[in-house]
Motif scaffolding. Structure first.
Motif, mmCIF file in Angstrom:
data_model
loop_
_atom_site.group_PDB
_atom_site.id
_atom_site.type_symbol
_atom_site.label_atom_id
_atom_site.label_comp_id
_atom_site.label_asym_id
_atom_site.label_seq_id
_atom_site.Cartn_x
_atom_site.Cartn_y
_atom_site.Cartn_z
ATOM 1 N N ASP A 4 0.826 -1.201 0.000
ATOM 2 C CA ASP A 4 0.000 0.000 0.000
ATOM 3 C C ASP A 4 0.865 1.258 0.000
ATOM 4 O OD1 ASP A 4 -2.256 -1.584 0.068
ATOM 5 O OD2 ASP A 4 -2.467 -1.487 2.245
ATOM 6 N N VAL A 5 1.939 1.234 0.781
ATOM 7 C CA VAL A 5 2.838 2.387 0.849
ATOM 8 C C VAL A 5 3.510 2.618 -0.505
ATOM 9 C CG1 VAL A 5 4.995 3.229 1.852
ATOM 10 C CG2 VAL A 5 3.263 2.206 3.321
ATOM 11 N N ILE A 6 3.938 1.538 -1.139
ATOM 12 C CA ILE A 6 4.604 1.653 -2.443
ATOM 13 C C ILE A 6 3.644 2.236 -3.480
ATOM 14 C CG2 ILE A 6 5.607 0.346 -4.348
ATOM 15 C CD1 ILE A 6 6.594 -1.649 -2.158
ATOM 16 N N LEU A 7 2.439 1.675 -3.556
ATOM 17 C CA LEU A 7 1.460 2.164 -4.518
ATOM 18 C C LEU A 7 1.098 3.614 -4.230
ATOM 19 C CD1 LEU A 7 -0.483 1.658 -6.845
ATOM 20 C CD2 LEU A 7 -2.155 0.800 -5.188
ATOM 21 N N PHE A 8 0.906 3.941 -2.965
ATOM 22 C CA PHE A 8 0.571 5.304 -2.579
ATOM 23 C C PHE A 8 1.672 6.276 -3.003
ATOM 24 C CE2 PHE A 8 0.886 8.726 0.627
ATOM 25 C CZ PHE A 8 -0.362 9.315 0.484
ATOM 26 N N THR A 9 2.919 5.906 -2.770
ATOM 27 C CA THR A 9 4.034 6.780 -3.110
ATOM 28 C C THR A 9 4.138 7.011 -4.607
ATOM 29 O OG1 THR A 9 5.251 5.935 -1.186
ATOM 30 C CG2 THR A 9 6.511 7.151 -2.823
ATOM 31 N N VAL A 10 4.008 5.939 -5.379
ATOM 32 C CA VAL A 10 4.099 6.057 -6.837
ATOM 33 C C VAL A 10 2.976 6.932 -7.383
ATOM 34 C CG1 VAL A 10 3.943 4.781 -9.009
ATOM 35 C CG2 VAL A 10 5.318 3.873 -7.137
#
Length: 225
Positions: A4-10
């Motif tokens: 979730d953090v990775i997708l949110f950041t991208v």
């Protein structure tokens, strides 16, 4: 959680670049092609986020976008928008930090375009807008794409301004750099290393994509650019 953090950041980084790109291109073109009063001041202001500590930039954004700040108060009064400590603040911090890199790199691209080609198009009746879209921008695409890639990479790695203006709220404003920071504080080195590896892969993929997109199109030689 990490996914979730990775997708949110991208997503936040892409949105930040998309929002800042039109203004960045306009400023880059003006700096590359026009002489006007205050140009040196604008050049200096564009560079400020690159030389200021990111925390200072975040504090300035907090003063500007907070409930009692100029833009924050207007946004809340007219649109009911709450910016500070939300995903909007993440985008704002990323956009401000990416903006100078997009401007500087796109400006180099615009300056590399032969003015005689633009003058020839105008002499044939092309409007300034048509000249920009059909002559200037295609020929400056390497600089523009380079700026987009650098801006996106900078947004992905943004930490200082983000943590001040958006905080580090799990599930709401936590980005990859903030998650790495949290993992390090908690002593979870394995999770931190995993996120670092993901950041590296994303950054390398972005650069590779930018290089691919910047390659000359079939029928175009380096001399034409």
């Amino acid at each position: 959680m990490s996914q979730d953090v990775i997708l949110f950041t991208v997503v936040m980084a892409a949105l930040a670049v998309a929002i800042s790109l039109p203004m960045a291109l306009a400023v880059a073109w003006l700096l590359a092609r026009k002489q006007w009063p205050g140009k040196s001041l604008v050049e200096t202001l564009v560079t400020v986020p690159l030389v200021l500590p990111p925390v200072a930039t975040g504090f300035a954004l907090m003063l500007l976008l907070g409930r009692y700040g100029w833009l924050g108060a207007l946004g809340e009064k007219w649109f009911g928008l709450e910016i500070i400590f939300t995903w909007k603040a993440v985008v704002a911090a990323m956009a401000v930090m990416a903006f100078p890199l997009i401007v500087r790199t796109a400006r180099v691209g615009f300056e590399s375009v032969d003015k005689h080609l633009e003058d020839a198009a105008r002499s044939l009746g092309a409007s300034p807008w048509k000249v920009f879209w059909q002559i200037t921008l295609p020929l400056a695409r390497r600089g523009v794409l380079g700026g987009i890639v650098l801006g996106f990479a900078r947004a992905l790695g943004e930490f200082g301004a983000t943590i001040v203006v958006a905080g580090n709220i799990p599930g709401r404003t936590t980005t990859i750099p903030l998650a790495i920071y949290t993992d390090v504080l908690l002593g979870d080195n394995q999770a931190a290393l995993q996120l670092i590896a993901v950041s590296l892969v994303i950054a390398l993929a972005a650069v590779a994509l930018g290089e691919r997109l910047a390659r000359p199109l079939p029928g175009f030689s380096a001399g034409n650019e």
